[in-house]
Design a protein around this motif. Structure first.
Motif, PDB file in Angstrom:
ATOM      1  N   LYS A  47      -9.145  17.618 -66.512  1.00  0.00           N
ATOM      2  CA  LYS A  47     -10.733  18.022 -66.606  1.00  0.00           C
ATOM      3  C   LYS A  47     -11.347  17.897 -67.701  1.00  0.00           C
ATOM      4  O   LYS A  47     -12.418  17.864 -67.623  1.00  0.00           O
ATOM      5  CB  LYS A  47     -10.421  19.862 -66.263  1.00  0.00           C
ATOM      6  CG  LYS A  47      -9.680  20.103 -67.384  1.00  0.00           C
ATOM      7  CD  LYS A  47      -9.461  21.729 -67.220  1.00  0.00           C
ATOM      8  CE  LYS A  47      -8.632  22.476 -68.341  1.00  0.00           C
ATOM      9  NZ  LYS A  47      -7.553  22.006 -68.331  1.00  0.00           N
ATOM     10  N   PHE A  83      -5.608  15.298 -55.239  1.00  0.00           N
ATOM     11  CA  PHE A  83      -6.125  14.954 -56.606  1.00  0.00           C
ATOM     12  C   PHE A  83      -5.216  15.097 -57.802  1.00  0.00           C
ATOM     13  O   PHE A  83      -5.675  14.385 -58.751  1.00  0.00           O
ATOM     14  CB  PHE A  83      -7.569  15.589 -56.878  1.00  0.00           C
ATOM     15  CG  PHE A  83      -8.650  15.634 -56.054  1.00  0.00           C
ATOM     16  CD1 PHE A  83      -9.268  14.415 -55.717  1.00  0.00           C
ATOM     17  CD2 PHE A  83      -9.065  16.629 -55.132  1.00  0.00           C
ATOM     18  CE1 PHE A  83     -10.325  14.361 -54.589  1.00  0.00           C
ATOM     19  CE2 PHE A  83      -9.820  16.550 -54.101  1.00  0.00           C
ATOM     20  CZ  PHE A  83     -10.546  15.393 -53.810  1.00  0.00           C
ATOM     21  N   TYR A 100      -9.586  25.021 -59.761  1.00  0.00           N
ATOM     22  CA  TYR A 100      -8.705  23.906 -59.555  1.00  0.00           C
ATOM     23  C   TYR A 100      -9.652  22.764 -60.480  1.00  0.00           C
ATOM     24  O   TYR A 100      -8.973  22.059 -61.447  1.00  0.00           O
ATOM     25  CB  TYR A 100      -8.276  23.268 -58.364  1.00  0.00           C
ATOM     26  CG  TYR A 100      -6.663  23.813 -58.089  1.00  0.00           C
ATOM     27  CD1 TYR A 100      -5.781  22.963 -58.374  1.00  0.00           C
ATOM     28  CD2 TYR A 100      -6.694  24.999 -57.540  1.00  0.00           C
ATOM     29  CE1 TYR A 100      -4.480  23.315 -58.086  1.00  0.00           C
ATOM     30  CE2 TYR A 100      -5.287  25.504 -57.158  1.00  0.00           C
ATOM     31  CZ  TYR A 100      -4.155  24.598 -57.459  1.00  0.00           C
ATOM     32  OH  TYR A 100      -2.913  24.907 -57.275  1.00  0.00           O
ATOM     33  N   ALA A 101     -10.633  22.550 -60.139  1.00  0.00           N
ATOM     34  CA  ALA A 101     -11.506  21.281 -60.445  1.00  0.00           C
ATOM     35  C   ALA A 101     -11.754  21.425 -62.027  1.00  0.00           C
ATOM     36  O   ALA A 101     -11.968  20.485 -62.718  1.00  0.00           O
ATOM     37  CB  ALA A 101     -12.692  20.934 -59.607  1.00  0.00           C
ATOM     38  N   THR A 102     -12.092  22.669 -62.490  1.00  0.00           N
ATOM     39  CA  THR A 102     -12.671  22.755 -63.879  1.00  0.00           C
ATOM     40  C   THR A 102     -11.546  23.701 -64.717  1.00  0.00           C
ATOM     41  O   THR A 102     -11.965  23.382 -65.920  1.00  0.00           O
ATOM     42  CB  THR A 102     -14.047  23.894 -63.786  1.00  0.00           C
ATOM     43  OG1 THR A 102     -13.448  25.057 -63.224  1.00  0.00           O
ATOM     44  CG2 THR A 102     -14.965  23.115 -62.833  1.00  0.00           C
ATOM     45  N   TYR A 142      -6.113  20.306 -53.273  1.00  0.00           N
ATOM     46  CA  TYR A 142      -6.612  19.779 -54.401  1.00  0.00           C
ATOM     47  C   TYR A 142      -5.222  19.311 -55.261  1.00  0.00           C
ATOM     48  O   TYR A 142      -5.268  18.192 -55.838  1.00  0.00           O
ATOM     49  CB  TYR A 142      -6.954  20.785 -55.445  1.00  0.00           C
ATOM     50  CG  TYR A 142      -7.887  20.198 -56.451  1.00  0.00           C
ATOM     51  CD1 TYR A 142      -9.385  20.098 -56.519  1.00  0.00           C
ATOM     52  CD2 TYR A 142      -7.262  19.867 -57.833  1.00  0.00           C
ATOM     53  CE1 TYR A 142      -9.748  19.262 -57.384  1.00  0.00           C
ATOM     54  CE2 TYR A 142      -7.959  18.854 -58.805  1.00  0.00           C
ATOM     55  CZ  TYR A 142      -9.039  18.581 -58.611  1.00  0.00           C
ATOM     56  OH  TYR A 142      -9.761  18.348 -59.639  1.00  0.00           O
ATOM     57  N   GLU A 143      -4.046  19.789 -55.087  1.00  0.00           N
ATOM     58  CA  GLU A 143      -2.798  19.439 -55.436  1.00  0.00           C
ATOM     59  C   GLU A 143      -2.409  18.011 -54.965  1.00  0.00           C
ATOM     60  O   GLU A 143      -1.930  17.307 -55.712  1.00  0.00           O
ATOM     61  CB  GLU A 143      -1.792  20.502 -55.326  1.00  0.00           C
ATOM     62  CG  GLU A 143      -0.326  20.058 -55.853  1.00  0.00           C
ATOM     63  CD  GLU A 143      -0.245  19.862 -57.278  1.00  0.00           C
ATOM     64  OE1 GLU A 143       0.749  19.233 -57.568  1.00  0.00           O
ATOM     65  OE2 GLU A 143      -0.950  20.526 -58.030  1.00  0.00           O
ATOM     66  N   GLN A 151     -10.323   7.975 -63.174  1.00  0.00           N
ATOM     67  CA  GLN A 151     -11.588   8.100 -63.168  1.00  0.00           C
ATOM     68  C   GLN A 151     -12.526   7.029 -62.846  1.00  0.00           C
ATOM     69  O   GLN A 151     -12.098   5.881 -63.610  1.00  0.00           O
ATOM     70  CB  GLN A 151     -12.116   8.776 -64.570  1.00  0.00           C
ATOM     71  CG  GLN A 151     -13.443   9.358 -64.455  1.00  0.00           C
ATOM     72  CD  GLN A 151     -13.876  10.132 -65.739  1.00  0.00           C
ATOM     73  OE1 GLN A 151     -13.026  10.086 -66.601  1.00  0.00           O
ATOM     74  NE2 GLN A 151     -14.902  10.587 -65.779  1.00  0.00           N
ATOM     75  N   ASP A 182      -6.778  21.219 -63.180  1.00  0.00           N
ATOM     76  CA  ASP A 182      -6.844  19.681 -63.128  1.00  0.00           C
ATOM     77  C   ASP A 182      -6.434  19.518 -64.592  1.00  0.00           C
ATOM     78  O   ASP A 182      -7.086  19.623 -65.405  1.00  0.00           O
ATOM     79  CB  ASP A 182      -7.994  19.134 -62.554  1.00  0.00           C
ATOM     80  CG  ASP A 182      -7.604  17.639 -62.286  1.00  0.00           C
ATOM     81  OD1 ASP A 182      -6.695  17.014 -62.977  1.00  0.00           O
ATOM     82  OD2 ASP A 182      -8.228  17.131 -61.338  1.00  0.00           O
ATOM     83  N   TYR A 211     -11.120  26.008 -55.183  1.00  0.00           N
ATOM     84  CA  TYR A 211     -11.498  24.553 -55.366  1.00  0.00           C
ATOM     85  C   TYR A 211     -12.122  24.212 -56.564  1.00  0.00           C
ATOM     86  O   TYR A 211     -11.782  23.249 -57.445  1.00  0.00           O
ATOM     87  CB  TYR A 211     -12.382  23.870 -54.133  1.00  0.00           C
ATOM     88  CG  TYR A 211     -12.308  22.351 -54.191  1.00  0.00           C
ATOM     89  CD1 TYR A 211     -11.389  21.722 -53.876  1.00  0.00           C
ATOM     90  CD2 TYR A 211     -13.361  21.820 -54.959  1.00  0.00           C
ATOM     91  CE1 TYR A 211     -11.178  20.153 -53.712  1.00  0.00           C
ATOM     92  CE2 TYR A 211     -13.240  20.261 -54.969  1.00  0.00           C
ATOM     93  CZ  TYR A 211     -12.345  19.556 -54.698  1.00  0.00           C
ATOM     94  OH  TYR A 211     -12.455  18.365 -54.460  1.00  0.00           O
ATOM     95  N   THR A 212     -12.973  25.333 -56.929  1.00  0.00           N
ATOM     96  CA  THR A 212     -13.694  25.189 -58.238  1.00  0.00           C
ATOM     97  C   THR A 212     -13.162  25.491 -59.203  1.00  0.00           C
ATOM     98  O   THR A 212     -13.063  24.690 -60.485  1.00  0.00           O
ATOM     99  CB  THR A 212     -15.268  26.008 -58.213  1.00  0.00           C
ATOM    100  OG1 THR A 212     -15.922  25.681 -57.163  1.00  0.00           O
ATOM    101  CG2 THR A 212     -15.861  26.332 -59.475  1.00  0.00           C
TER     102      THR A 212
END
Length: 251
Positions: free
Chosen positions: A168, A238, A160-162, A234-235, A245, A165, A157-158
């Protein structure tokens, strides 16, 4: 539609020069990471007469893996994406961010990197055995299985987020630090129970070199399930759905 980009890929991908370079980057990065992580554990055991199960040993392992992964991701991020982990690669595949064939190429490179790192450690330490991941006393296989799922979910997950994405923005700059930190934190949380692998390659090299396969399936099944769930969540939530945002006043 979510997961619309999932693809097997073309056979030409396996021999494409750019993909081979990316696989080589994964091999080198995984070698660096495993050499640092396993080597620090072996060094601590030598200095403390097998005191790796002490709180100090756990902290040392967490720091070594956090620093080692930070470097390993950083040096390969611009070439292969700095995945350094079959579970991360699988999570990226589930989210449609890498083809199956390229993912398999990465897997081979990661497993070879881990194995070579352990062989080099065994040679450089005059025959000291690399430690295969194992369950602590009182910890059952299903306890470890759940731990690996949860910890790897947090890791992927981290990632993906950083790093994955597309929105990002500047957060991508700290991706290697964040990824290293979550691994170090998870080792502090789960290391005393099952070693906190979160990475099938990290488990595979020591198991192969020491030829200790007891409960080894846990360190494959748990991370792959956790990584796959993180990629799917995540896909789907998000990335696949349009999201904007929030303005700073809404935080």
């Amino acid at each position: 539609m979510p997961f619309r980009n999932i693809a097997v890929g073309r056979t030409e991908e396996v021999t494409h020069p750019d993909n081979l370079k990316a696989a080589l980057a994964e091999f080198i990065s995984t070698l660096i990471f495993v050499f640092a992580g396993q080597g620090s554990g072996m060094a601590f055991n030598k200095l403390t007469d097998d005191g790796s199960t002490t709180p100090a040993g756990l902290v040392a392992a967490a720091l070594a893996h956090a620093f080692g992964l930070f470097v390993a991701v950083s040096v390969s991020a611009n070439i292969s994406g700095g995945q350094v982990n079959p579970a991360v690669t699988f999570g990226a595949f589930v989210g449609g961010n890498i083809t199956l064939l390229r993912g398999i190429l990465y897997w081979i490179a990661q497993l070879l990197g881990s194995t070579v790192a352990c062989l080099l450690l065994k040679f450089a330490t005059n025959g000291m055995t690399t430690s295969a991941f194992s369950l602590s006393s009182g910890v059952g296989v299903w306890n470890a299985f759940v731990l690996e799922i949860v910890m790897t979910f947090g890791l992927v997950y981290t990632v993906y987020a950083t790093a994955i994405d597309p929105k990002k923005s500047n957060v991508g700059i700290i991706a290697p630090i964040a990824i290293g930190f979550i691994v170090g934190a998870n080792i502090l949380a789960g290391g005393a129970f099952d070693g906190a692998s979160m990475n099938p390659a990290v488990s595979f090299g020591p198991a192969l070199v020491s030829w200790n396969w007891k409960n080894h399936w846990v360190y494959w099944a748990g991370p792959l399930i956790g990584g796959g769930i993180a990629g799917a969540v995540y896909e789907f939530v998000f990335i696949s759905r349009t999201h904007e945002q929030l303005p700073s006043t809404d935080y």
